[in-house]
Design an enzyme around this catalytic site. Sequence first.
Site, PDB file in Angstrom:
ATOM      1  N   HIS A 151     -15.197  -9.985   6.291  1.00 17.12           N
ATOM      2  CA  HIS A 151     -14.392 -10.777   7.227  1.00 17.12           C
ATOM      3  C   HIS A 151     -13.037 -10.116   7.397  1.00 17.12           C
ATOM      4  CE1 HIS A 151     -16.651 -14.786   6.074  1.00 17.12           C
ATOM      5  NE2 HIS A 151     -17.350 -14.035   6.909  1.00 17.12           N
ATOM      6  N   GLU A 152     -12.900  -9.256   8.387  1.00 20.38           N
ATOM      7  CA  GLU A 152     -11.561  -8.741   8.713  1.00 20.38           C
ATOM      8  C   GLU A 152     -10.915  -9.744   9.666  1.00 20.38           C
ATOM      9  OE1 GLU A 152      -9.521  -5.896   7.820  1.00 20.38           O
ATOM     10  OE2 GLU A 152      -8.282  -7.412   8.794  1.00 20.38           O
ATOM     11  N   GLU A 163       0.839  -1.201   0.000  1.00 25.53           N
ATOM     12  CA  GLU A 163       0.000   0.000   0.000  1.00 25.53           C
ATOM     13  C   GLU A 163       0.878   1.258   0.000  1.00 25.53           C
ATOM     14  OE1 GLU A 163      -3.240  -0.360   2.768  1.00 25.53           O
ATOM     15  OE2 GLU A 163      -3.666  -2.408   2.113  1.00 25.53           O
ATOM     16  N   GLU A 203      -8.945   4.645  -0.329  1.00 24.53           N
ATOM     17  CA  GLU A 203      -9.091   4.986   1.091  1.00 24.53           C
ATOM     18  C   GLU A 203      -7.975   5.901   1.574  1.00 24.53           C
ATOM     19  OE1 GLU A 203      -9.101   0.982   2.542  1.00 24.53           O
ATOM     20  OE2 GLU A 203      -6.989   0.998   3.060  1.00 24.53           O
ATOM     21  N   HIS A 246      -8.543  -8.107   0.601  1.00 26.37           N
ATOM     22  CA  HIS A 246      -7.662  -6.976   0.922  1.00 26.37           C
ATOM     23  C   HIS A 246      -6.461  -7.502   1.699  1.00 26.37           C
ATOM     24  CE1 HIS A 246     -10.201  -3.175   0.218  1.00 26.37           C
ATOM     25  NE2 HIS A 246     -10.701  -4.162  -0.500  1.00 26.37           N
ATOM     26  N   GLU A 247      -5.315  -6.886   1.479  1.00 24.90           N
ATOM     27  CA  GLU A 247      -4.047  -7.244   2.137  1.00 24.90           C
ATOM     28  C   GLU A 247      -3.658  -8.709   1.892  1.00 24.90           C
ATOM     29  OE1 GLU A 247      -6.597  -6.076   4.473  1.00 24.90           O
ATOM     30  OE2 GLU A 247      -6.155  -4.012   3.916  1.00 24.90           O
ATOM     31  N   GLU A 277      -7.518  -5.852  -3.312  1.00 28.11           N
ATOM     32  CA  GLU A 277      -6.969  -4.515  -3.086  1.00 28.11           C
ATOM     33  C   GLU A 277      -5.494  -4.573  -3.493  1.00 28.11           C
ATOM     34  OE1 GLU A 277      -6.035  -3.270   0.880  1.00 28.11           O
ATOM     35  OE2 GLU A 277      -7.070  -1.371   0.562  1.00 28.11           O
TER      36      GLU A 277
HETATM   37  C1  NOJ Z   1      -8.329  -2.263   5.401  1.00 28.64           C
HETATM   38  C2  NOJ Z   1      -9.144  -2.349   4.163  1.00 28.64           C
HETATM   39  O1  NOJ Z   1      -8.390  -1.993   3.041  1.00 28.64           O
HETATM   40  C3  NOJ Z   1     -10.338  -1.437   4.341  1.00 28.64           C
HETATM   41  O2  NOJ Z   1     -11.089  -1.393   3.144  1.00 28.64           O
HETATM   42  C4  NOJ Z   1     -11.155  -1.945   5.502  1.00 28.64           C
HETATM   43  O3  NOJ Z   1     -12.222  -1.087   5.723  1.00 28.64           O
HETATM   44  C5  NOJ Z   1     -10.307  -2.010   6.765  1.00 28.64           C
HETATM   45  N1  NOJ Z   1      -9.117  -2.732   6.521  1.00 28.64           N
HETATM   46  C6  NOJ Z   1     -11.046  -2.684   7.909  1.00 28.64           C
HETATM   47  O4  NOJ Z   1     -11.243  -4.038   7.615  1.00 28.64           O
HETATM   48 CA    CA Z   2      -5.906  -2.099   2.847  1.00 29.93          CA
END
Ligand code: NOJ
Ligand code: CA
Length: 712
Positions: free
Chosen positions: A416-417, A173, A510, A485-486, A504
């Site tokens: 799902h974080e 990023e 963001e 993401h990540e 992502e």
């Molecule tokens: C990073 C992600 O890129 C973002 O889109 C997300 O809202 C946050 N993490 C929280 O999960």
């Molecule tokens: Ca991110």
Amino acid sequence: MNNRFYLLPLLAASIGASAAVITSPSGNFTLEVDVDGAGAPYYSLDYKGRKVVSKSGLGLLADEMAFDKGFVITGTDTTTVDRTWEPVWGEYASIRDHFRELAVDLESAPGTSPERKMTLRFRLFDDGLGFRYELPRQDKANYLTLRRESTEFDFGHEDPTLFCIPGDYDTDEYLFSETTFGGLAEAMASYRGRHTESQAVEGLSVQTPLLLKTSDPLYINIHEAALDGYPAMLLDADPSGKKLSAHLVPDRLGVRAYLQLPFNTPWRTLIVSDDARDILASQLVLNLNEPCKIEDTSWITPMKFVGVWWEMFTGHKKTWAYSDDYRAKPGITDYSKLPSNGRHPANTANVMKYIDFAAKHNIPGVLVEGWNEGWEDWCSYRKNRQFLFDKPYPDFDIDSLTSYAASKGVKLIMHHETAANAADYERQLERAFSYMKEKGYDAVKTGYVGAIIPRSEHHTSQWMVDHARHVIERAAAYRIMIDSHEAPRPTGLCRTWPNWLAQESARGGEFESMGGNPPSHTCILPFTRLKGGPMDYTPGLFQTDLSYYGEGKTVKAGTTLVRQLALYLTMPSPLQMACDLPENYERFADAFQFIEDVPVDWRDSRYLEAEPGRHITVARLDKASDDWYVGAVTDENARKALIDLSFLPKGVKYEATIYEDAPDADYRTNPQAYRIRRQTVDSRTKLRQPLAPGGGVAIRLQPRDKALAAKK
Ligand code: NOJ
Ligand code: CA
């Protein structure tokens, strides 16, 4: 799936004792492969008589045996393949896969031990090269502890400009540097300390996909295809030799990969042209991936979505967490006993507003972040709390929301974080996916924020590549679409697993609220990151004066409002967010009409103008109608895009709806000034379209006579 397949046997010409030479189908590229006096394999690549890669080494080094020297060539085999295939979604309805292939079989030179065998497989297309190492079963060892891959890309004959981000095992990023080999040390030093969560690699390493531009100019994208069962590849730069060498992401023991033979590495890829537009149009990375493994793909549905999301980034001091009390009381597990902090937008009433907005504007999906237990401690990477993927917070009534959404023809998108706890996610995965299906969800945004992957693994090491593959495969079994993401950066695996709609894996929109993205950023991403697959960039930012994340101070985004519309064309993705708040869209309802109309799946695409870091103009034909769309973006400089509409069918009149920057628009001073005008055009029209600094243009072209357009 339509696979026309032709095999034309072809003999490799021979140079000296054993060198193999092939040319690409059009004859533009010439590839030479040989072993040197020490039996070390190497290759070189020419394009239209110009050197692209000078003699560069190849090889693998494992604890058990070395595959980098002591070889003789025992055979070569060449074939020509010409076939087309139809992706489930993408920039083109059908893709030609046309290459000449060279397989070079290597065996241990007489007198060397242990005995080893390896095949180097090259595919030479008209837009570049892919090659990989194929390790068959060996007599002595079939389990390898890989320490190094010594693939090189030697540009010693040139002094190219590099568009690159720093080597890092855990994040991509970053903003890009535009530099030279000589300037790399300074460019890389400027990143140090900027990214507190990452494990930046000391020294001069960069990530792929990166872009090189030589003075001639030649444009060269370096990346990899079909990264599976292997770590991601960074590149170490040697500034004096102007050479890049593979640097595989290690585990904590320094091991790069544990390989069970037989094993084929991912493809190493070079997309090359003297016309920057060809880099954007290239489908080489997808062509090097395996065909789709999902038999019935009818459930995979490209779509746009809005989300309970941006509220947490921009200035409203909203939180993913339901309660503030948890920080103080980590032992408490019953959320119903806690008061809401009153700043939790993932609540039933608010989500209903998003559903209403989506239904009113024909947006099929609504993402909701912060719906489940565990967010109270997420920024310290799960020291105290565990994310639970089947436990909604007390103010999120999942059943009534699912039926409300269904009654409005809208789908909720799951979130799902994992805060990088991938091992725990694997343990919960089956339950999490079953829960989704039970509640009517078909798509999930996954996330791996943070540095601490279990067992000190890195985000892009072999273990995490395996994890990503496991998740996508299980998701396919449940008929679930993924937006990760990540995760390890994409390498075209979305061809094989088209339920992997987007990732992502780069610095997304963001960051407009976390330090900003200059306009040049989205003029570089399509030449670099996007060559691996679509990005969930989250375009659609209309309120361009933002509150800085967590601090409340006002910052300006690096964009005009109109540029945000153009990003739907220049940053194509089958899963596209409209990131801003519904109330900001209601304020600019006429401009939002473009987001409502723009498709996310295409029959054809034409890159009209392109220069990395400067500008891109692209036209795309909707897969479902005969409407064309055009998008153009520029960097921080005003520009006149030349939009030559000769791609339109002859003799058909189109009504162009042009969303343009107002004459006084400027991303620094007047970003929200726009005009919408209509004009009749046809294939003879050439629009000279002004773009504001940091701006763009977005155009919808509708045939006046639909029946006539359909016939052409
Ligand atoms: C990073 C992600 O890129 C973002 O889109 C997300 O809202 C946050 N993490 C929280 O999960
Ligand atoms: Ca991110």
